[in-house]
Design a protein around this motif. Structure first.
Motif, PDB file in Angstrom:
ATOM      1  N   HIS A 102       0.818  -1.208   0.000  1.00 44.10           N
ATOM      2  CA  HIS A 102       0.000   0.000   0.000  1.00 44.10           C
ATOM      3  C   HIS A 102       0.857   1.265   0.000  1.00 44.10           C
ATOM      4  O   HIS A 102       0.606   2.202  -0.751  1.00 44.10           O
ATOM      5  CB  HIS A 102      -0.940  -0.014   1.218  1.00 44.10           C
ATOM      6  CG  HIS A 102      -1.703   1.263   1.390  1.00 44.10           C
ATOM      7  ND1 HIS A 102      -1.356   2.206   2.329  1.00 44.10           N
ATOM      8  CD2 HIS A 102      -2.764   1.768   0.728  1.00 44.10           C
ATOM      9  CE1 HIS A 102      -2.193   3.234   2.238  1.00 44.10           C
ATOM     10  NE2 HIS A 102      -3.060   2.994   1.284  1.00 44.10           N
ATOM     11  N   GLY A 103       1.886   1.271   0.821  1.00 44.05           N
ATOM     12  CA  GLY A 103       2.770   2.436   0.911  1.00 44.05           C
ATOM     13  C   GLY A 103       3.493   2.695  -0.405  1.00 44.05           C
ATOM     14  O   GLY A 103       3.650   3.844  -0.825  1.00 44.05           O
ATOM     15  N   ASP A 104       3.925   1.622  -1.075  1.00 46.73           N
ATOM     16  CA  ASP A 104       4.627   1.771  -2.345  1.00 46.73           C
ATOM     17  C   ASP A 104       3.730   2.424  -3.401  1.00 46.73           C
ATOM     18  O   ASP A 104       4.152   3.299  -4.147  1.00 46.73           O
ATOM     19  CB  ASP A 104       5.090   0.400  -2.882  1.00 46.73           C
ATOM     20  CG  ASP A 104       6.126  -0.253  -1.961  1.00 46.73           C
ATOM     21  OD1 ASP A 104       6.779   0.486  -1.206  1.00 46.73           O
ATOM     22  OD2 ASP A 104       6.256  -1.496  -2.010  1.00 46.73           O
ATOM     23  N   TYR A 105       2.486   1.986  -3.442  1.00 45.89           N
ATOM     24  CA  TYR A 105       1.558   2.527  -4.436  1.00 45.89           C
ATOM     25  C   TYR A 105       1.095   3.937  -4.066  1.00 45.89           C
ATOM     26  O   TYR A 105       0.935   4.799  -4.918  1.00 45.89           O
ATOM     27  CB  TYR A 105       0.346   1.589  -4.602  1.00 45.89           C
ATOM     28  CG  TYR A 105       0.602   0.477  -5.589  1.00 45.89           C
ATOM     29  CD1 TYR A 105       1.284  -0.666  -5.207  1.00 45.89           C
ATOM     30  CD2 TYR A 105       0.189   0.579  -6.911  1.00 45.89           C
ATOM     31  CE1 TYR A 105       1.540  -1.688  -6.115  1.00 45.89           C
ATOM     32  CE2 TYR A 105       0.434  -0.433  -7.825  1.00 45.89           C
ATOM     33  CZ  TYR A 105       1.105  -1.566  -7.424  1.00 45.89           C
ATOM     34  OH  TYR A 105       1.361  -2.558  -8.332  1.00 45.89           O
ATOM     35  N   VAL A 225       1.721  10.978 -14.321  1.00 46.76           N
ATOM     36  CA  VAL A 225       2.501  10.535 -13.156  1.00 46.76           C
ATOM     37  C   VAL A 225       2.317   9.037 -12.923  1.00 46.76           C
ATOM     38  O   VAL A 225       3.280   8.282 -12.753  1.00 46.76           O
ATOM     39  CB  VAL A 225       2.078  11.317 -11.877  1.00 46.76           C
ATOM     40  CG1 VAL A 225       2.756  10.745 -10.646  1.00 46.76           C
ATOM     41  CG2 VAL A 225       2.414  12.799 -12.029  1.00 46.76           C
ATOM     42  N   VAL A 226       1.062   8.594 -12.939  1.00 45.78           N
ATOM     43  CA  VAL A 226       0.787   7.173 -12.692  1.00 45.78           C
ATOM     44  C   VAL A 226       1.333   6.327 -13.858  1.00 45.78           C
ATOM     45  O   VAL A 226       1.896   5.248 -13.647  1.00 45.78           O
ATOM     46  CB  VAL A 226      -0.728   6.933 -12.485  1.00 45.78           C
ATOM     47  CG1 VAL A 226      -1.038   5.450 -12.340  1.00 45.78           C
ATOM     48  CG2 VAL A 226      -1.206   7.689 -11.238  1.00 45.78           C
ATOM     49  N   ALA A 227       1.197   6.844 -15.081  1.00 45.81           N
ATOM     50  CA  ALA A 227       1.658   6.092 -16.251  1.00 45.81           C
ATOM     51  C   ALA A 227       3.167   5.844 -16.198  1.00 45.81           C
ATOM     52  O   ALA A 227       3.648   4.818 -16.658  1.00 45.81           O
ATOM     53  CB  ALA A 227       1.285   6.839 -17.531  1.00 45.81           C
ATOM     54  N   ALA A 228       3.897   6.797 -15.625  1.00 42.31           N
ATOM     55  CA  ALA A 228       5.359   6.678 -15.597  1.00 42.31           C
ATOM     56  C   ALA A 228       5.865   6.000 -14.329  1.00 42.31           C
ATOM     57  O   ALA A 228       7.071   5.789 -14.174  1.00 42.31           O
ATOM     58  CB  ALA A 228       5.984   8.072 -15.722  1.00 42.31           C
ATOM     59  N   ALA A 229       4.945   5.640 -13.450  1.00 40.19           N
ATOM     60  CA  ALA A 229       5.363   5.151 -12.129  1.00 40.19           C
ATOM     61  C   ALA A 229       6.041   3.788 -12.197  1.00 40.19           C
ATOM     62  O   ALA A 229       5.729   2.961 -13.048  1.00 40.19           O
ATOM     63  CB  ALA A 229       4.142   5.063 -11.221  1.00 40.19           C
ATOM     64  N   ARG A 230       6.974   3.596 -11.277  1.00 38.02           N
ATOM     65  CA  ARG A 230       7.610   2.287 -11.153  1.00 38.02           C
ATOM     66  C   ARG A 230       7.422   1.787  -9.731  1.00 38.02           C
ATOM     67  O   ARG A 230       7.446   2.550  -8.782  1.00 38.02           O
ATOM     68  CB  ARG A 230       9.091   2.398 -11.498  1.00 38.02           C
ATOM     69  CG  ARG A 230       9.316   2.862 -12.940  1.00 38.02           C
ATOM     70  CD  ARG A 230      10.774   2.930 -13.306  1.00 38.02           C
ATOM     71  NE  ARG A 230      11.357   1.629 -13.640  1.00 38.02           N
ATOM     72  CZ  ARG A 230      11.213   1.047 -14.820  1.00 38.02           C
ATOM     73  NH1 ARG A 230      10.502   1.619 -15.777  1.00 38.02           N
ATOM     74  NH2 ARG A 230      11.787  -0.114 -15.066  1.00 38.02           N
ATOM     75  N   ILE A 231       7.175   0.489  -9.633  1.00 36.74           N
ATOM     76  CA  ILE A 231       6.995  -0.134  -8.327  1.00 36.74           C
ATOM     77  C   ILE A 231       8.176  -1.075  -8.114  1.00 36.74           C
ATOM     78  O   ILE A 231       8.356  -2.013  -8.886  1.00 36.74           O
ATOM     79  CB  ILE A 231       5.665  -0.928  -8.273  1.00 36.74           C
ATOM     80  CG1 ILE A 231       4.465   0.012  -8.445  1.00 36.74           C
ATOM     81  CG2 ILE A 231       5.555  -1.737  -6.989  1.00 36.74           C
ATOM     82  CD1 ILE A 231       4.189   0.921  -7.273  1.00 36.74           C
ATOM     83  N   ASN A 232       8.964  -0.806  -7.100  1.00 36.65           N
ATOM     84  CA  ASN A 232      10.185  -1.578  -6.851  1.00 36.65           C
ATOM     85  C   ASN A 232      11.034  -1.725  -8.119  1.00 36.65           C
ATOM     86  O   ASN A 232      11.531  -2.802  -8.437  1.00 36.65           O
ATOM     87  CB  ASN A 232       9.851  -2.967  -6.293  1.00 36.65           C
ATOM     88  CG  ASN A 232       9.123  -2.882  -4.967  1.00 36.65           C
ATOM     89  OD1 ASN A 232       9.458  -2.032  -4.129  1.00 36.65           O
ATOM     90  ND2 ASN A 232       8.110  -3.705  -4.780  1.00 36.65           N
ATOM     91  N   GLY A 233      11.124  -0.644  -8.862  1.00 33.72           N
ATOM     92  CA  GLY A 233      11.993  -0.638 -10.035  1.00 33.72           C
ATOM     93  C   GLY A 233      11.353  -1.119 -11.324  1.00 33.72           C
ATOM     94  O   GLY A 233      11.924  -0.976 -12.397  1.00 33.72           O
TER      95      GLY A 233
END
Lengths: 416, 63
Positions: A102-105, A225-233
């Motif tokens: 949750h925190g990552d997202y 912003v969301v489109a470019a987001a990375r989760i754990n790389g």
């Protein structure tokens, strides 16, 4: 229902028909707070749950996201016919994620929603609000929901997401169908599941295209912003990304709209508070907090215990669900003096209408600012308002929605 | 009394600063900074209010 008729055996705090017909079951919640604040509930068509009605208990549960999971059961949904719960949830976004995911997202957009960040949006929100009021200036009779309270939040979230204006009506239909799928007015299909699914797929397809566009030509909007987001790389998976937009659209619309509508209603029903606010604009901020407490648009979210635990004198077994009734907490006599009095000067006002802890409403500061701008404009330009017909409520036990609120009024032109 | 802010939870909502401006300062990084690690007992009530008002429940008092 009067206090005398209520008993622990017959009270109903979750049926959508009750909410459509009567609004919030405050008499029942008050009874529960006094007699059985952690109350076991069994209703047809939904798994049993504990009704949590005290402010302190909601805070304690919400601040222990590891003990109480939100991913297992997001809220108490009562379908009209018995249905098997889908083993795969139809979306995966902030609301049904536990820590640490949750925190990552959440971190992807949280910097856009701090008090400092949203303050910069004030001129934009003012322009939107002024335009909405200009559109109804001089009209003596209007539906406050469709003419005003639904328009501002829709325009704000659409602009933040970078959705072109030609698509706003479509966006509005999807949000109504997502939340109002149980209400005949918004049903598009045979039942609530079908309505929700169609809206969800329509919205997913739409944002899939928008993401493609924004990936090619990124802007300063949330979609980019969301489109470019990375989760754990790694890039965010598509399902989670599209779910993210579903959340932003729905959460950005349904809550502020209903706080606005309920806020005007409270001012109409408490004319001395309206006068007070007119005379002393420094009360605007506490008035907004009071409107949010008074209306508490989100009725409930649930948590499921990961291990055996206790709340007050009740043993909660691992796997059992607790339902957090925020409007009840916000009338808790142990926390609020005269909780059933609408007081625009109330201070302190530690309401939990935005939740608290890990899942505290991401958009709370934006919602507060929108409400501040809307009510500033309203106090300035709306000379009076009276209810001019029945207030129609949404058939939902999740969002305390007002679908229509006809009023007679006089709205003056803007001063400059 | 020792005060701890969980910076992973803190989102700069500024409620702590309103409750106990002697102890908390939310800066341009949108995080609460401690102006003193060990506030005197006389500030306990204010810090307790900050703990209660923090929307993210990011503040704890140790001792």
């Amino acid at each position: 229902m009067s206090q005398q008729q209520i008993s622990l055996e017959n009270l109903n705090v979750i049926g959508p028909d009750y909410y459509a017909k009567n609004g919030y079951p405050h008499a029942e919640w008050t009874y529960l707070r006094e007699h059985d604040p952690v109350h076991w509930c069994e209703y047809p068509n939904t798994d049993p749950f504990w009704a949590i009605t005290k402010h302190a208990d909601i805070v304690q549960i919400a601040k222990q996201p590891k003990l109480f999971s939100i991913a297992k059961r997001l809220l108490i949904f009562v379908p009209d016919t018995p249905s098997e719960p889908d083993p795969v949830p139809p979306f995966r976004h902030l609301l049904n994620m536990d820590p640490p995911e949750h925190g990552d997202y959440r971190g992807i957009v949280s910097a856009r929603f701090t008090p400092r960040a949203v303050r910069s949006l004030e001129p934009q929100i003012e322009a939107i609000t002024r335009k909405v009021f200009d559109g109804v200036t001089g009209k003596s009779r209007l539906d406050f929901v469709t003419d005003i309270s639904s328009k501002v939040p829709l325009a704000v979230i659409a602009e933040l997401l970078g959705v072109p204006q030609k698509d706003w009506d479509q966006l509005f239909r999807w949000t109504n169908e997502t939340i109002g799928g149980s209400d005949p007015e918004f049903q598009d299909g045979t039942n609530s599941d079908e309505t929700f699914d169609r809206a969800r797929i329509g919205l997913f397809n739409y944002f899939n295209n928008l993401v493609e566009e924004k990936t090619k030509n990124p802007g300063n909007d949330l979609t980019s912003v969301v489109a470019a987001a990375r989760i754990n790389g790694a890039p965010m998976p598509q399902f989670e990304m599209l779910s993210y937009f579903l959340l932003l659209v729905v959460a950005g619309n349904e809550t502020t709209r209903n706080a606005t509508t309920g806020g005007l209603r409270a001012l109409i029903e408490n004319p001395e508070q309206w006068e007070r606010l007119k005379k002393d604009r420094s009360l605007l901020k506490p008035a907004i907090e009071e409107i949010v407490r008074w209306t508490t648009p989100v009725i409930q979210f649930a948590r499921t215990a990961n291990e055996d635990t206790e709340i007050r004198d009740k043993k909660i077994a691992a796997g059992e669900t607790v339902c957090l009734f925020y409007p009840s907490a916000n009338r808790d006599e142990e926390v609020f003096e005269n909780p059933f009095t609408f007081d625009v000067g109330r201070n302190p006002n530690p309401h939990v209408a935005f939740g608290i802890g890990e899942h505290f409403c991401l958009g709370a500061n934006l919602a507060r600012l929108e409400l501040e701008v809307i009510f500033r404009e309203l106090i300035e330009r709306m000379e009076y308002a009276e209810l001019a017909g029945p207030v129609e409520r949404l058939r939902s036990s999740f969002v305390g929605g007002i679908k229509h609120m006809p009023i007679t009024t006089k709205i003056n032109p803007a001063r400059n | 009394m020792k005060v701890v802010v969980d910076l992973k939870l803190c989102e700069g909502n500024q409620r702590c600063m309103e409750a106990a401006p002697e102890v908390f300062d939310v800066r341009d990084d949108d995080k609460a900074h401690l102006l003193m690690q060990n506030p005197p007992e006389s500030l306990r009530e204010k810090v307790k209010l900050a703990v209660r008002m923090c929307p993210r429940q990011a503040i704890t008092i140790e001792g």
